[in-house]
Scaffold this active site. Structure first.
Site, PDB file in Angstrom:
ATOM      1  N   GLY A 103       5.596  -2.842   2.312  1.00  0.00           N
ATOM      2  CA  GLY A 103       4.556  -2.051   2.937  1.00  0.00           C
ATOM      3  C   GLY A 103       3.495  -2.969   3.475  1.00  0.00           C
ATOM      4  O   GLY A 103       3.624  -3.502   4.558  1.00  0.00           O
ATOM      5  N   GLU A 104       2.452  -3.223   2.686  1.00  0.00           N
ATOM      6  CA  GLU A 104       1.358  -4.075   3.116  1.00  0.00           C
ATOM      7  C   GLU A 104       1.658  -5.574   3.102  1.00  0.00           C
ATOM      8  O   GLU A 104       1.025  -6.313   3.853  1.00  0.00           O
ATOM      9  CB  GLU A 104       0.091  -3.813   2.299  1.00  0.00           C
ATOM     10  CG  GLU A 104      -0.581  -2.515   2.627  1.00  0.00           C
ATOM     11  CD  GLU A 104       0.069  -1.325   1.942  1.00  0.00           C
ATOM     12  OE1 GLU A 104       0.929  -1.511   1.060  1.00  0.00           O
ATOM     13  OE2 GLU A 104      -0.270  -0.188   2.293  1.00  0.00           O
TER      14      GLU A 104
END
Length: 154
Positions: free
Chosen positions: A147-148
């Protein structure tokens, strides 16, 4: 009539995760695993104007055994583009004497100051690769979350 709850909740405590903040240099593991990666970019820079174009970027991520490579690659592309926007387009505004509309010592953080990268801002050639044969022992099906983390590879 009778009503029935259509929701459920559960909790999971991963093995080997715990932290003792009283120890100076770490007192355990904050996470069951870490997601890591590396990237390299070829950038064309106009030294007179500061304008730039990312011609190519290569990203290699270790996400364990991917459950769905198409989704993971899309997440990596999005995280990389978001990071490129954060590090090259953002203009942080801090509260000080010049900017009285922002509380002193605080960062102006609103959707109005967030500049989303457009298709002209992302690399012309973005190549995403997943590290193979690197399963995680402490995650579902040997996978790791994504994700990040690619945000910091931009």
């Amino acid at each position: 009539g009778d009503r029935v709850s259509l929701s459920a909740q559960g909790f999971y405590a991963p093995r080997g995760v715990g932290y003792d903040a009283s120890k100076v240099y770490g007192g355990g593991n904050l996470f069951a695993y870490y997601t890591s990666g590396v990237s390299c970019a070829e950038v064309e820079l106009d030294t007179l104007t500061g304008d730039f174009h990312v011609l190519r970027a290569d990203v290699l991520m270790d996400i364990g055994t991917s459950v769905n490579p198409a989704i993971d690659i899309g997440q990596i592309e999005g995280g990389f583009a978001q990071g490129q926007g954060l590090f090259t387009l953002e203009d942080p505004v801090w509260g000080d004497e010049e900017r009285k509309w922002v509380r002193p010592g605080h960062l102006l953080s609103t959707l109005g100051v967030y500049k989303i990268p457009s298709f002209n801002d992302v690399p012309l050639d973005l190549r995403i690769m997943l590290l193979h044969n690197a399963p995680s022992d402490s995650a579902v099906y040997g996978s790791r979350a994504i994700g990040e983390p690619p945000l910091f590879l931009a």
